[in-house]
Design an enzyme around this catalytic site. Structure first.
Site, PDB file in Angstrom:
ATOM      1  N   TYR A 198      -1.582  -8.573  20.267  1.00  0.00           N
ATOM      2  CA  TYR A 198      -0.517  -8.814  21.246  1.00  0.00           C
ATOM      3  C   TYR A 198       0.197  -7.513  21.550  1.00  0.00           C
ATOM      4  CZ  TYR A 198       3.476 -11.193  23.423  1.00  0.00           C
ATOM      5  OH  TYR A 198       4.433 -11.636  24.297  1.00  0.00           O
TER       6      TYR A 198
ATOM      7  N   ASP B 207       0.735  -0.483  17.633  1.00  0.00           N
ATOM      8  CA  ASP B 207       1.817  -1.287  18.187  1.00  0.00           C
ATOM      9  C   ASP B 207       2.698  -1.717  17.022  1.00  0.00           C
ATOM     10  OD1 ASP B 207       3.460  -3.333  19.066  1.00  0.00           O
ATOM     11  OD2 ASP B 207       1.997  -4.069  20.519  1.00  0.00           O
TER      12      ASP B 207
ATOM     13  N   LYS C 288      12.142  -4.512  19.175  1.00  0.00           N
ATOM     14  CA  LYS C 288      12.813  -5.487  18.299  1.00  0.00           C
ATOM     15  C   LYS C 288      13.904  -4.849  17.437  1.00  0.00           C
ATOM     16  CE  LYS C 288       8.914  -8.661  18.542  1.00  0.00           C
ATOM     17  NZ  LYS C 288       9.175  -9.847  19.308  1.00  0.00           N
TER      18      LYS C 288
HETATM   19  C1  LIG Z   1       3.225  -6.671  18.589  1.00  0.00           C
HETATM   20  C2  LIG Z   1       4.046  -6.860  19.828  1.00  0.00           C
HETATM   21  N1  LIG Z   1       3.935  -5.971  20.816  1.00  0.00           N
HETATM   22  C3  LIG Z   1       4.647  -6.075  21.941  1.00  0.00           C
HETATM   23  C4  LIG Z   1       5.525  -7.108  22.131  1.00  0.00           C
HETATM   24  C5  LIG Z   1       6.279  -7.228  23.407  1.00  0.00           C
HETATM   25  O1  LIG Z   1       7.638  -6.962  23.219  1.00  0.00           O
HETATM   26  P1  LIG Z   1       8.722  -7.517  24.245  1.00  0.00           P
HETATM   27  O2  LIG Z   1       8.779  -8.994  24.081  1.00  0.00           O
HETATM   28  O3  LIG Z   1       9.977  -6.806  23.852  1.00  0.00           O
HETATM   29  O4  LIG Z   1       8.262  -7.110  25.610  1.00  0.00           O
HETATM   30  C6  LIG Z   1       5.686  -8.061  21.138  1.00  0.00           C
HETATM   31  C7  LIG Z   1       6.623  -9.182  21.318  1.00  0.00           C
HETATM   32  O5  LIG Z   1       6.738 -10.063  20.501  1.00  0.00           O
HETATM   33  C8  LIG Z   1       4.912  -7.943  19.954  1.00  0.00           C
HETATM   34  O6  LIG Z   1       4.976  -8.872  18.987  1.00  0.00           O
END
Ligand SMILES: Cc1ncc(COP(=O)(O)O)c(C=O)c1O
Length: 434
Positions: A141, A236, A264
């Site tokens: 993700y 990520d 986050k």
């Molecule tokens: C691993 C990861 N990358 C990127 C994101 C995207 O972040 P945002 O919701 O702040 O756009 C998330 C969101 O939960 C995530 O878990």
């Protein structure tokens, strides 16, 4: 299942949400409760029902809701102004702290969401490598950009490396720019990287993919293969940054990428995220260093917002205190082990997967190491448990327990009791208790 008491006011607002929001919600989760407030490890809905909160706003509230130091830091900034577009002190100090803490971070560029941070991490890798393709892992993700929605959660996974778009509205051309590999399969990733070395701009991976820890050697193999061909490796760390350790998953697992995305926790509950990494790659955000052709324009109205940066800085200060990580890991471990024990005793086809700060139950007893393995889980059992936990005062996401420093032994005991109630209720649901 004990029914949640819902006030007339809450029900009316749920109705209003149905009228004015597509699907009745913000896109993130269901409609039936509306959270009014949170403190430490608990939240309350509009009707006054109290929950132990393992959703934590989907992860940012690692030190708990309304931590007094985070509240004080934001309250000190708000009367002085809430956004300026140009540099502010809190933003610069937050970048400085990220550089100190995160092994790969030599430079930091802020934006407002993890989606953007990942998008820019991939774009800056392309600018640096002067190649176009990104290799990502099935089930990984990376936010909601066109690229990230390739094989995030395909219902009918395709043949590697061909991606499956997970959303309507994505140009077909994007599928030609992304290659998909299975998580935790070092040999396949290595051979794909070798075979496509001349087309690849970067490899992006969640070092801990959703709930799945990396197999020993997997991240090391990605590191070695990308290094061999000079391909930027992107971690990520939107979820894992400052959570798995102060230096993030790269510190926790001991593998340093070239770039990472953060979000986050670094915004302390406000919209703030960042891409960080090697100075020579990050140089592409600086026209003076790379000239017009290599320059990657990146502008955001709220980037480095002073209130968000103040909240982030205050959050990191709490995390630097002695015992902070030991405490949250111990609480998480107690809950993981308590749930695993109940699963064992009940003979449930399920297992607890993850790390003490972030885990959940996956409802299958076959080993789970990649996205396809997770598809074997029993979705109805998962729903049953989540519903019972909610009805018994435990709020969590569909597939995650996020632990916070504010969770207590009493919260763990309450949650274990709720889990036991869900197991007991299974006996009354013969269709589920196969
Ligand atoms: C691993 C990861 N990358 C990127 C994101 C995207 O972040 P945002 O919701 O702040 O756009 C998330 C969101 O939960 C995530 O878990």
């Amino acid at each position: 299942m004990p029914a949640l008491r819902q006030s007339v006011e809450e029900l009316a607002l749920v109705e209003t949400a149905r009228k004015v929001l597509p699907a009745g919600h913000f896109g993130n989760a269901q409609t039936e409760i509306i959270i009014r407030e949170g403190r430490a490890g608990r939240v309350w809905d509009m009707s006054g029902n109290e929950y132990v909160d393992f959703l934590l706003g989907s992860g940012p509230m690692f030190v708990g809701h309304c931590h007094p130091d985070v509240v004080a830091a934001t309250q000190a900034q708000i009367p002085k102004g809430t956004t300026f577009f140009v540099n502010n002190e809190h933003g610069i100090r937050l970048a400085e702290e990220i550089v100190k803490a995160v092994p790969c971070a030599e430079k930091v560029r802020f934006n407002s969401s993890g989606t953007e941070a990942d998008l820019y991490a991939m774009r800056v890798a392309r600018a640096f490598r002067k190649r176009e393709k990104i290799l990502k892992f099935e089930g990984g993700y990376h936010g909601m950009s066109d690229y990230s929605l390739m094989s995030l959660a395909p219902r009918r996974p395709g043949n590697f490396p061909v991606p499956v778009p997970d959303s309507a509205g994505i140009p077909r051309a994007v599928t030609e720019q992304v290659m998909i590999a299975p998580f935790n399969d070092a040999a396949t990733a290595e051979s794909m990287i070798a075979a496509h070395q001349d087309e690849l701009a970067g490899v992006i991976v969640e070092p801990f993919q959703r709930l799945l820890p990396p197999k020993p050697g997997f991240l090391q193999a990605l590191r070695a293969a990308t290094q061999r061909y000079g391909i930027p490796l992107i971690f990520d760390e939107v979820v894992t940054g400052f959570r798995f350790a102060y230096g993030g998953a790269q510190d926790y697992y001991g593998v340093v990428p070239d770039l990472c995305s953060l979000g986050k926790i670094i915004g302390g509950g406000f919209p703030l995220a960042a891409v960080a990494g090697r100075a020579d790659i990050m140089a592409h955000f600086d026209k003076a260093l790379v000239g017009d052709d290599g320059f990657l324009m990146q502008i955001g109205t709220l980037s480095g917002n002073p209130v968000a940066a103040a909240a982030g800085l205050a959050t990191l200060e709490v995390l630097r205190r002695p015992g902070a990580y030991e405490g949250v890991f111990a609480t998480g471990r107690a809950l993981m082990e308590g749930i695993a024990e109940q699963i064992r005793k009940a003979g449930l086809p399920a297992q607890v997967v993850g790390e003490p700060v972030l885990f959940d139950v996956i409802y299958t007893n076959t080993p789970v190491q990649n996205y396809r393995d997770t598809l074997r889980a029993d979705a109805n059992l998962q729903k049953h448990f989540n519903q019972h936990l909610r009805a018994n005062g435990v709020l969590k996401g569909e597939s995650k327990f996020y632990m916070s420093l504010a969770h207590t032994e009493a919260d763990v005991a309450h949650t274990l009791k709720a889990f036991a109630a869900a197991i007991e209720a299974l006996a009354q649901s013969p269709a589920l208790a196969k």
